[in-house]
Scaffold this motif. Sequence first.
Motif, PDB file in Angstrom:
ATOM      1  N   SER A 198      29.672  35.307  45.240  1.00  0.00           N
ATOM      2  CA  SER A 198      29.700  34.569  43.985  1.00  0.00           C
ATOM      3  C   SER A 198      31.144  34.350  43.559  1.00  0.00           C
ATOM      4  O   SER A 198      31.678  33.253  43.721  1.00  0.00           O
ATOM      5  CB  SER A 198      28.878  35.276  42.918  1.00  0.00           C
ATOM      6  OG  SER A 198      29.240  36.628  42.859  1.00  0.00           O
ATOM      7  N   VAL A 199      31.810  35.395  43.063  1.00  0.00           N
ATOM      8  CA  VAL A 199      33.167  35.197  42.566  1.00  0.00           C
ATOM      9  C   VAL A 199      34.175  35.349  43.721  1.00  0.00           C
ATOM     10  O   VAL A 199      34.136  36.327  44.451  1.00  0.00           O
ATOM     11  CB  VAL A 199      33.466  36.226  41.454  1.00  0.00           C
ATOM     12  CG1 VAL A 199      34.865  36.051  40.923  1.00  0.00           C
ATOM     13  CG2 VAL A 199      32.441  36.105  40.341  1.00  0.00           C
ATOM     14  N   ALA A 200      35.066  34.362  43.886  1.00  0.00           N
ATOM     15  CA  ALA A 200      36.044  34.418  44.978  1.00  0.00           C
ATOM     16  C   ALA A 200      37.284  35.214  44.571  1.00  0.00           C
ATOM     17  O   ALA A 200      37.867  35.931  45.378  1.00  0.00           O
ATOM     18  CB  ALA A 200      36.438  33.010  45.406  1.00  0.00           C
ATOM     19  N   LEU A 201      37.707  35.053  43.314  1.00  0.00           N
ATOM     20  CA  LEU A 201      38.854  35.796  42.771  1.00  0.00           C
ATOM     21  C   LEU A 201      38.463  36.184  41.342  1.00  0.00           C
ATOM     22  O   LEU A 201      38.159  35.315  40.524  1.00  0.00           O
ATOM     23  CB  LEU A 201      40.110  34.911  42.790  1.00  0.00           C
ATOM     24  CG  LEU A 201      41.391  35.531  42.234  1.00  0.00           C
ATOM     25  CD1 LEU A 201      41.840  36.739  43.053  1.00  0.00           C
ATOM     26  CD2 LEU A 201      42.529  34.498  42.220  1.00  0.00           C
ATOM     27  N   GLY A 202      38.446  37.493  41.102  1.00  0.00           N
ATOM     28  CA  GLY A 202      37.891  38.011  39.855  1.00  0.00           C
ATOM     29  C   GLY A 202      38.587  37.546  38.590  1.00  0.00           C
ATOM     30  O   GLY A 202      39.737  37.099  38.621  1.00  0.00           O
ATOM     31  N   ALA A 203      37.883  37.681  37.470  1.00  0.00           N
ATOM     32  CA  ALA A 203      38.420  37.267  36.170  1.00  0.00           C
ATOM     33  C   ALA A 203      39.719  38.008  35.894  1.00  0.00           C
ATOM     34  O   ALA A 203      39.801  39.217  36.085  1.00  0.00           O
ATOM     35  CB  ALA A 203      37.407  37.590  35.085  1.00  0.00           C
ATOM     36  N   HIS A 204      40.714  37.263  35.464  1.00  0.00           N
ATOM     37  CA  HIS A 204      42.012  37.884  35.198  1.00  0.00           C
ATOM     38  C   HIS A 204      42.827  36.985  34.272  1.00  0.00           C
ATOM     39  O   HIS A 204      42.501  35.823  34.084  1.00  0.00           O
ATOM     40  CB  HIS A 204      42.793  38.097  36.504  1.00  0.00           C
ATOM     41  CG  HIS A 204      43.167  36.821  37.196  1.00  0.00           C
ATOM     42  ND1 HIS A 204      42.303  36.141  38.006  1.00  0.00           N
ATOM     43  CD2 HIS A 204      44.304  36.090  37.181  1.00  0.00           C
ATOM     44  CE1 HIS A 204      42.888  35.049  38.475  1.00  0.00           C
ATOM     45  NE2 HIS A 204      44.109  34.983  37.979  1.00  0.00           N
ATOM     46  N   THR A 205      43.880  37.576  33.734  1.00  0.00           N
ATOM     47  CA  THR A 205      44.923  36.769  33.119  1.00  0.00           C
ATOM     48  C   THR A 205      46.123  36.902  34.047  1.00  0.00           C
ATOM     49  O   THR A 205      46.253  37.921  34.734  1.00  0.00           O
ATOM     50  CB  THR A 205      45.286  37.297  31.715  1.00  0.00           C
ATOM     51  OG1 THR A 205      45.549  38.707  31.821  1.00  0.00           O
ATOM     52  CG2 THR A 205      44.159  37.072  30.720  1.00  0.00           C
ATOM     53  N   ASP A 206      46.992  35.889  34.084  1.00  0.00           N
ATOM     54  CA  ASP A 206      48.155  35.989  34.964  1.00  0.00           C
ATOM     55  C   ASP A 206      49.167  36.959  34.342  1.00  0.00           C
ATOM     56  O   ASP A 206      49.241  37.094  33.127  1.00  0.00           O
ATOM     57  CB  ASP A 206      48.761  34.601  35.196  1.00  0.00           C
ATOM     58  CG  ASP A 206      47.875  33.761  36.117  1.00  0.00           C
ATOM     59  OD1 ASP A 206      46.942  34.324  36.736  1.00  0.00           O
ATOM     60  OD2 ASP A 206      48.101  32.541  36.221  1.00  0.00           O
ATOM     61  N   PHE A 207      49.926  37.630  35.197  1.00  0.00           N
ATOM     62  CA  PHE A 207      50.787  38.732  34.715  1.00  0.00           C
ATOM     63  C   PHE A 207      52.078  38.258  34.031  1.00  0.00           C
ATOM     64  O   PHE A 207      52.619  38.951  33.193  1.00  0.00           O
ATOM     65  CB  PHE A 207      51.262  39.597  35.885  1.00  0.00           C
ATOM     66  CG  PHE A 207      50.211  40.071  36.845  1.00  0.00           C
ATOM     67  CD1 PHE A 207      48.865  39.921  36.586  1.00  0.00           C
ATOM     68  CD2 PHE A 207      50.599  40.711  38.022  1.00  0.00           C
ATOM     69  CE1 PHE A 207      47.913  40.380  37.485  1.00  0.00           C
ATOM     70  CE2 PHE A 207      49.659  41.177  38.921  1.00  0.00           C
ATOM     71  CZ  PHE A 207      48.312  41.015  38.656  1.00  0.00           C
ATOM     72  N   GLY A 208      52.604  37.132  34.496  1.00  0.00           N
ATOM     73  CA  GLY A 208      53.958  36.742  34.115  1.00  0.00           C
ATOM     74  C   GLY A 208      53.999  35.812  32.915  1.00  0.00           C
ATOM     75  O   GLY A 208      53.229  35.972  31.961  1.00  0.00           O
TER      76      GLY A 208
END
Length: 348
Positions: A198-208
């Motif tokens: 289902s999810v290819a890259l998990g929910a996140h906020t970018d770090f920078g």
Amino acid sequence: MPAVVYPPFPEGVPVHDSLSTIDYARIKAGDESEIQALWEAATQWGFWYMTNHGADHFFEPMFEMGRETMLLPLEEKMKYRQGDTGDSFVYKAAGSAYTDAKGSKDSAEFLNVSKDDVLSYPRVTHFIYPQTVNARMETTIKPFVEACVEVNKVILNVFNKKLGLPEGCLNKLHPDNEESICEARCVKVSASPGSSQSVALGAHTDFGSLSFLVNKLGGLQVLRPGETEWKYVKPLPGHVICNVGDALTFLSGGILKSCIHRVMPPPLEQAQYDRWSLVYFHRPANSIRLKPLAEDSPLIAEALAAAEDQSQFDAMVTMKEWYAIKYNRGRTSGENDMSKVGKGGMIA
Ligand SMILES: O=C(O)CCC(=O)C(=O)O
Ligand SMILES: [Fe+2]
């Protein structure tokens, strides 16, 4: 290599149709109404499309470099996993991060090339790279990185003025001559139509601070603040997708929004194709302490004073440490919980 002709983004899937399009040429020329539109996009949800940035012709060579590298045998690519302790890395295999608290694995493969290594090449600042990368370091990667850095500097200057910071303040936190985790990334999600992934890259906020993203196929989904439905950001020809990351949220005391996103396999008929994307991540120097610049800006001081929980805008760590915290949590099953996204729960 002839360009693949992909099926169009499908009808009938949930799409964000209110994402602003910002004309970079107008921003650079100081057009006040365009600057206002950028400010609204960055402070309301932290995502926007951007046109006229002048970097388009670097994208195809970057994708080719990514393709040549991802085609290397896995065993060869794994030699470049360097930095697996959380201080950035060159290669990430699919399945090496989690996408949820239940322990589901991701399906995104990354190649990261550090800005410092690009600019110091052939001197090594952080990492060594596969030959497919070295061969294109000066002809392909350097011009791409330089174009992205220039765009991001202009955007940071706009935010600097709008935040009422002393001239050049944000750009001074992103110097070219200090070590940072700024990097160019090529992402591959291999086609697996009909699979249960289902999810290819998990929910996140970018770090920078700022991300500059080139998408060809659908798959990117954004959870707009205050909404509960994930919706796609439709790739549009000639448009890149830009977003604010955690560092700017901390530095601005929450005025600039680092918004949650994830990558799904491409929708419907696009699912039969490998999904390639390209990102440039602009980040403060490693040593920068991520906390609100309240002493330099009455606007930030005011925003902070009005916040219910002021502590959420102080990371208590430097940029480099923040990267390690988020990176390692993404690799720990059970730590990938939506409630921790804003506080470092997810991998970007
Ligand atoms: O591939 C995409 O569309 C987004 C990738 C992303 O969010 C990331 O690498 O942080
Ligand atoms: Fe991201």
